[in-house]
Design an enzyme around this catalytic site. Structure first.
Site, PDB file in Angstrom:
ATOM      1  N   TYR A   1       0.838  -1.196   0.000  1.00 28.34           N
ATOM      2  CA  TYR A   1       0.000   0.000   0.000  1.00 28.34           C
ATOM      3  C   TYR A   1       0.871   1.244   0.000  1.00 28.34           C
ATOM      4  O   TYR A   1       1.586   1.504   0.961  1.00 28.34           O
ATOM      5  CB  TYR A   1      -0.856   0.049   1.271  1.00 28.34           C
TER       6      TYR A   1
ATOM      7  N   ILE B   1       0.186 -11.015  -3.937  1.00 23.90           N
ATOM      8  CA  ILE B   1       0.344  -9.569  -3.770  1.00 23.90           C
ATOM      9  C   ILE B   1      -1.030  -8.936  -3.714  1.00 23.90           C
ATOM     10  O   ILE B   1      -1.875  -9.180  -4.574  1.00 23.90           O
ATOM     11  CB  ILE B   1       1.137  -8.980  -4.961  1.00 23.90           C
ATOM     12  N   LYS B   2      -1.201  -8.099  -2.692  1.00 24.75           N
ATOM     13  CA  LYS B   2      -2.474  -7.403  -2.555  1.00 24.75           C
ATOM     14  C   LYS B   2      -2.246  -5.912  -2.747  1.00 24.75           C
ATOM     15  O   LYS B   2      -1.439  -5.304  -2.042  1.00 24.75           O
ATOM     16  CB  LYS B   2      -3.055  -7.668  -1.173  1.00 24.75           C
ATOM     17  N   VAL B   3      -2.956  -5.339  -3.703  1.00 30.26           N
ATOM     18  CA  VAL B   3      -2.879  -3.888  -3.925  1.00 30.26           C
ATOM     19  C   VAL B   3      -4.289  -3.314  -3.983  1.00 30.26           C
ATOM     20  O   VAL B   3      -5.277  -4.049  -4.040  1.00 30.26           O
ATOM     21  CB  VAL B   3      -2.143  -3.562  -5.246  1.00 30.26           C
TER      22      VAL B   3
ATOM     23  N   ILE C   1      -9.820  -9.360  -1.972  1.00 26.63           N
ATOM     24  CA  ILE C   1      -9.751  -9.474  -0.531  1.00 26.63           C
ATOM     25  C   ILE C   1     -10.828  -8.520  -0.025  1.00 26.63           C
ATOM     26  O   ILE C   1     -10.785  -7.328  -0.292  1.00 26.63           O
ATOM     27  CB  ILE C   1      -8.309  -9.167  -0.052  1.00 26.63           C
TER      28      ILE C   1
END
Lengths: 309, 309, 309, 309, 309
Positions: free
Chosen positions: B173, B205-207, B280
């Protein structure tokens, strides 16, 4: 495979290293189109981290794919491919044993630039070993307020790497609020960068190609009174190699993002003429089409192997 | 149980990992309603730490109970449930083996907000192992003055996690004084965040879902001259996936606190259309009644599995 | 000895813990006049460090003697006695096995107060084990600029303590330049403090008795729109317990230096009515004569055990 | 080989050391032209790191070669050669067993000078052992804001070195914003530097030759009332030796870059006359031709061995 | 040798310690002219580091020699001799087993004084063991901005020392920008210092002799309302001993550089009358001739043993 006499000569400079490290140094020096010549051409791809992916790979979209660079380095006959953890993890199994790898252990992004830059630790000696790399790479910023901590980091890493039989490559780039922009590539500063990397125990030292700018007054006096020749690019390369233990350490040069190929190749010729050990060519290789890149890298290896003048 | 071809394909991208880590990645990819599709829906509940309990759970009081979220994730057919140490400790025995868990290893509260935020370490790889988790989660703030230290922390954690056969999920983030508010979700910055997480060795990977804002001038030039399509949300998703090793890393997206369900579901459709690997969904799931949440999560999995357009 | 059903119920909330830690939690819950009720009365004596000896013990000079507090806690039928290293070292042999001990692992003095306070580490898990303690205690200051480091410290300590079969007690006190004085005991902040301690893995959480002040604007909106009852002290206690995993963690309260006994006992009644798990009573116990202290502590245990309304 | 009575006497001062360390001290004291006299002449070459290579080696280009200095120290009959990691790594195999080595473990560059300087760690005890060194060297800057950290570093290093049977040499140079330029070589400050190094456990202490300046008012009072003789250079040397445990520690002196040889040799005579244990001569040795250097170093050893007055 | 009843009594206060630590405490208490009386006279010589050698030893030049102090402590019948690493290393072999030693583990110089002073670590528990010391000594500065870090250091050191069977002596000196100069020796502050050292686990606590100044307003209120007697020096000593666990910890006092012997001896008489456990006498001992020092130290031991009033 017999070892080339030149490589044997080079290995003799590293008398403090164990046979494991010499084996990995030999792998780097014997691989690719320049194998055995004592010259090196390395493909480094850390710009995705340094400048962001779009700036780095947008000009040649296949380069977003980490496998692209393994294949490019292999096809171009480079001595080695250097990249951060993620890029090497993505291809190390597929390319295991096909091209020497250098795991870059620290990296820097430009999302919040600083006057006195630092790098983040992004890999370890254990990572390099599990990925089958021949060497670890590390950037120091002589001139930055963080330099002492960076020197301390590479000291500890180099001790561990050498014990594990890996070679150590130091990117020595002057940066920081105490230096002028011109000073970052001034001949005195580049020579100083090469010396510091050598004293820190690097086997291979990467610096920028210097200009004839002199940054430090105390140094200028010596350059003038002793008449060190720094007028031509080749002379400056020769001086930088001298600054790295009088030629007893491998010093290679980066060219940045040169505008014209011929200008860039002239730099390669100057590095060769000055006794430089080779080049590390990133953006000039992967930001053009594979075909163009192979052509340019071919011309570079031609020059270094003596057939491209 | 046969492994789905798509999951086999995805696992092939992670050639540097040991079978233990691939086993845990497979567990995440094969579980729940999206199991075997290569898409992921994860329920994350770290807002109690991030925003405080009343803001997080006041709108749906059963959510104060840590067991509620295990059950919700299970009932909704999520691939995994992600939470900080305390929440996982509270239910890990009762739900052992029933749903893959991701232990969030760092967290941040808003009791003293900063221009350049950092996170506190709140869990360890050893905690993840003793709780039976499949993966560890870690937030980095590219753009913050603390980013280099955060990168160094996840580097060490990821090395330990991979050795222990766990998967690594990075929440990437952009935050910090060097970025504008719009810049935190600008397409260039989100792509950059995805690249950094991939280079740091993340498996997943979470963006955030990016906007068409471009934050950095040097990047804008490339977007304009090379004509990277970023006009629609789907195009931007496709670009972000490209920025994460050209699709060779799992990239999932968060939507924040969208006002309207249909707007939110349009985002899901765009993620799917752009080749994103899933979502997510936290606040949109646990801040409404269980019934409503299951309905919304059902529509999301419908979209990702191809039946909800 | 049969275990009380209430204690069995409480232990069931801690499914992630090993039998060693559950044994020590049971020791705390089964000891003293409140043993088996699920309520706790703890005597903490860290004020000698916090406020200096004269301010702490001058009003009741026998309290300068560390043995005094062991004996007082034992005579009053407290569940446990909590103190820093020096005080426990002074009596741990003489009172070995007679009363559960909580070793406070960090402490703070007022010789140089700060806007953003921190605590010094003054004990270790190894110290707790060699002294025969059942639990370690640790103070965090949510709201302080040092909070992330403090969270990281207790994370590491809690991991070690749980592995060694000890229970973990977190004193969660909002402090710091980002909070108003009233905010330190505001209901939203106290609830937040309880949540953070629970997420950090505390078995027992100690907070201050909250007022109806609301510190954070974002929280106020939720309190108002969802109508969380916070008008009475008992309602606020109930809400704080809810904020600590909906009652699945032990939350106890401190009362500070209340002026009048009846006011103070009204607070105890409110804690009981709101479902609080008990009290930690320091200055109100040891700053009066032993006789008075035993009378007051007796009335507190009467209230908690249902006979003192 | 019989040990000289003077060396036996000196070794008797180090009663806390193990035979391994005494063996290495004896090696330093028994080697070279001054071997057995109790006097020392050491060649240190860390100026490449400190001042940059051109300033250091430009005046005598053969000195760029690390092997040059090993050979020079050997030919001149020095007791030892001291240098940073890189320089020792380059020649340690070729010169193994031919001259005692001192590995300098920290270094400092002038690319970003500071008011309160610090040094970077550039080597380790393990490095010294693998290179066959007899001693480790370390610089402290009494007077710098970083001094406490530096003292802590050498404390840990000295403990490790002594356990491993190495000797410890401390360069004790006053630097920092709290001192005037004259104060850095004031007699009170140099004496203080010698005392601190001795208390930190150094076997050999290197300080600058002091002037008759007195920096600290509290010290001036003592010098005046007790009439400590500090009028001549020899008297000041005697006082500094007294400040290092009344002559029970080896104190050697550096002369800096003296203009005239005779002036410089007069300093050597003063050191000898004052009971100093010898000199560390760097720039005055390697910044002139080998022939000149050998001549000068020969005159120095003549003086110290009693034949050069 | 039978143990004196008073020593047995004192040892009984340290119930948490192992027999090794009790043995070393007994060695301190049974040695010298005050052996067995429960009183202590310790010779500390760390002023060479603290004030520099000339200020410390110039008034009595034989004191430059580290052996001088061993001999003086022995001849004077002191219970122990305390000094930094270098001084103890210099004599530990020659005086092995002849006088109990206390290794001071941190030290401070005045070359760059600060508003909030800190100390450097200069020794370790391992050093104390290899030198045959009975105890380690450590200075804390309650009131300094660095105090929390200092408390954390001694906590770790004390844990290690106690495990190794050593005793722990804490010099607790109020210093720092938050305190007035008078406050450093104010009765409330000295009492606070004694309490903190005791809570940190010290066996022996060294504080300065307090004045009747009261520094903190909150403390003044208690002193006034409870009528703690602090009018005479003996009363203040009694109060400080009370502040250190009501007499269950050994508290000794330093007198600084008193002008007149009779004034100084009056302080000793006050310490004795107030129940203090003894004195630590440095400058008043070694800054005069050996003969004078023995006379003064003899009078001190006469007073403490009851024959010198």
């Amino acid at each position: 495979m017999d070892r080339s006499p030149r490589v044997s000569d080079i290995l003799s400079w590293y008398g403090a290293d164990n046979p494991g490290t010499l084996t990995n140094l030999a792998r780097l020096l014997e691989h690719g189109r320049l194998g055995g010549t004592g010259r090196l051409l390395i493909l480094p791809v850390d710009q995705g981290f340094e400048h962001g992916p779009a700036r780095s790979f947008g000009p040649n979209p296949p380069a977003y794919d980490p496998l692209y660079h393994f294949e490019l380095a292999l096809a171009a006959g480079c001595n080695a491919y250097a990249a951060p953890l993620g890029f090497l993890e993505a291809g190390a199994r597929a390319y295991a044993g096909r091209i020497p790898l250098i795991l870059k252990l620290n990296d820097h992004d430009l999302l919040a630039d600083e006057d006195d830059p630092d790098q983040a630790l992004t890999g370890s000696v254990a990572d390099a070993l599990r990925l089958g790399a021949c060497a670890v790479g590390f950037t120091i910023y002589p001139g930055s307020a963080h330099r002492n901590a960076m020197y301390g980091q590479i000291r500890a890493i180099a001790e561990e790497a050498k014990r594990a039989g890996l070679a150590v490559v130091i990117w020595s780039y002057a940066r920081g609020s105490a230096l002028s922009k011109a000073g970052e590539t001034g001949i005195d500063v580049i020579g100083y960068c090469a010396q510091i990397a050598a004293q820190l125990g690097a086997h291979i030292i990467k610096v920028k190609l210097p200009t004839d700018h002199i940054e430090q007054d105390a140094a200028r006096k010596v350059y003038e009174t002793t008449g060190i020749p720094i007028g031509s690019a080749a002379e400056r390369v020769r001086h930088v190699v001298q600054c790295a233990f009088d030629g007893r350490r491998i010093v290679i040069f980066s060219g940045g993002a040169a505008a014209e190929d011929e200008t860039f190749l002239d730099e390669i010729r100057a590095i060769r003429a000055g006794g430089g050990f080779g080049s590390i060519v990133g953006r000039n290789a992967f930001q053009r089409s594979r075909e163009d890149a192979l052509r340019l890298l071919g011309r570079i290896t031609d020059i270094y192997s003596g057939g491209g003048d």
